[in-house]
Design an enzyme around this catalytic site. Sequence first.
Site, PDB file in Angstrom:
ATOM      1  N   HIS A  91       0.854  -1.195   0.000  1.00  0.00           N
ATOM      2  CA  HIS A  91       0.000   0.000   0.000  1.00  0.00           C
ATOM      3  C   HIS A  91       0.884   1.237   0.000  1.00  0.00           C
ATOM      4  CE1 HIS A  91       0.854  -0.650   4.253  1.00  0.00           C
ATOM      5  NE2 HIS A  91       0.414   0.556   4.540  1.00  0.00           N
ATOM      6  N   HIS A  93       1.824   3.898   1.796  1.00  0.00           N
ATOM      7  CA  HIS A  93       2.113   4.579   3.052  1.00  0.00           C
ATOM      8  C   HIS A  93       3.634   4.671   3.157  1.00  0.00           C
ATOM      9  CE1 HIS A  93      -1.173   4.431   6.463  1.00  0.00           C
ATOM     10  NE2 HIS A  93      -1.005   5.653   5.993  1.00  0.00           N
ATOM     11  N   ASP A  95       5.848   4.271   5.361  1.00  0.00           N
ATOM     12  CA  ASP A  95       6.684   3.229   5.983  1.00  0.00           C
ATOM     13  C   ASP A  95       6.803   1.995   5.086  1.00  0.00           C
ATOM     14  OD1 ASP A  95       3.933   3.033   6.734  1.00  0.00           O
ATOM     15  OD2 ASP A  95       4.416   1.615   8.329  1.00  0.00           O
ATOM     16  N   HIS A  96       6.113   2.019   3.947  1.00  0.00           N
ATOM     17  CA  HIS A  96       6.189   0.898   2.994  1.00  0.00           C
ATOM     18  C   HIS A  96       6.720   1.298   1.621  1.00  0.00           C
ATOM     19  CE1 HIS A  96       3.787  -1.782   5.652  1.00  0.00           C
ATOM     20  NE2 HIS A  96       3.504  -0.607   6.164  1.00  0.00           N
ATOM     21  N   HIS A 181      -7.084  -1.625   5.422  1.00  0.00           N
ATOM     22  CA  HIS A 181      -6.188  -0.673   6.090  1.00  0.00           C
ATOM     23  C   HIS A 181      -6.647   0.756   5.796  1.00  0.00           C
ATOM     24  CE1 HIS A 181      -2.612   0.627   8.090  1.00  0.00           C
ATOM     25  NE2 HIS A 181      -2.038   1.132   7.016  1.00  0.00           N
ATOM     26  N   ASP A 204      -0.312  -4.144   5.821  1.00  0.00           N
ATOM     27  CA  ASP A 204      -0.953  -3.596   7.025  1.00  0.00           C
ATOM     28  C   ASP A 204      -2.452  -3.839   6.915  1.00  0.00           C
ATOM     29  OD1 ASP A 204       1.527  -2.682   7.595  1.00  0.00           O
ATOM     30  OD2 ASP A 204       0.975  -0.573   7.786  1.00  0.00           O
ATOM     31  N   HIS A 274       6.527  -5.844  11.241  1.00  0.00           N
ATOM     32  CA  HIS A 274       5.902  -4.521  11.279  1.00  0.00           C
ATOM     33  C   HIS A 274       5.429  -4.281  12.720  1.00  0.00           C
ATOM     34  CE1 HIS A 274       2.971  -1.297  10.480  1.00  0.00           C
ATOM     35  NE2 HIS A 274       3.596  -1.106   9.335  1.00  0.00           N
TER      36      HIS A 274
HETATM   37 ZN    ZN Z   1       2.765   0.370   7.950  1.00  0.00          ZN
END
Ligand code: ZN
Length: 309
Positions: A91, A93, A95-96, A181, A204, A274
């Site tokens: 996805h 975001h 952090d990804h 998510h 996530d 994660h």
């Molecule tokens: Zn995340």
Amino acid sequence: MISRRSFIGGTAGFAASLTLANPVHGQNRRTRLILLGTGGGPRPRKESSGSAQVIVSNGVAYVIDCGDGVARQFATAGVPLTALRHIFLTHQHSDHNADYGNLIWLAWASGLSTRVDAWGPPPLEQMTKLFFQMNAYDIDTRIANEGRVPLAPLVHVHELRAGGEVMRDENVRVTAALVDHPPVVPAFGYRFDAPDRSIVISGDTTPSDNLITLAKGADVLVHSVLYVPAVDRLLARVPNASTLKASIIAHQTSAEDAGRVAQAAGVKTLVLSHLVPADDPMVTERMWIDAARTHFRGTVIVGRDLLEI
Ligand SMILES: [Zn+2]
């Protein structure tokens, strides 16, 4: 050689193994899974890199998510950047995806001259295009001065909007499922079926029936997890605490529920990754494992950066 540190909760209840630079598991397997970054959330940390995994099969690298530091973690894990072939984003975001472009760019600067396919939710096409535009100065300079092949034509982007089979080649078949998510839509989990093992990465998500279906009978499920009792301590450090708390709890899966999902899917091994919080010394590996084992009777592994499974 990969430095490894793992606590494994096996069928005997709890068994711990601490191994450094001695890859017992995975060494003789054709399909390797290496956790490159196991911390949840975009804040850079001393203890763990941003969310990323790599599956290596017959020398071909399939990367799932590109959190902060992914290219560096490739190097630390001893996987050649030139092995990069496919990237799957769960996805959009940070952090990804923070190092999505950087991974391709730095792999190319390290000698990659072959095709890369990138798969993930929109606006992946536009992100890729803009990334190359933003870095055109360096890219053009290296093409002219170092004789490198043009970078942009190597990269083939495939935007995914629904679950189903994503791709297959001589090593793996990849299937995606929509997970939950919100407000990030779509968000995917991915399953990799290789001849010797099957590996599922949750992305996530809240506890997801689609993910249970996707992970049915898999050898390994890597699931994002939250340790709920520690969330208040985590949030004591940030200014937008109350909004963030609601968002975190509503859009992630507790370690107990990850165990429930793993049990319902009938997977052999559940890997907690994660981790949220990623760096709370009061949450021990034993606590993560006990929480996940509330409902799951298979093997539980607490994810650590550079752990090979
Ligand atoms: Zn995340």
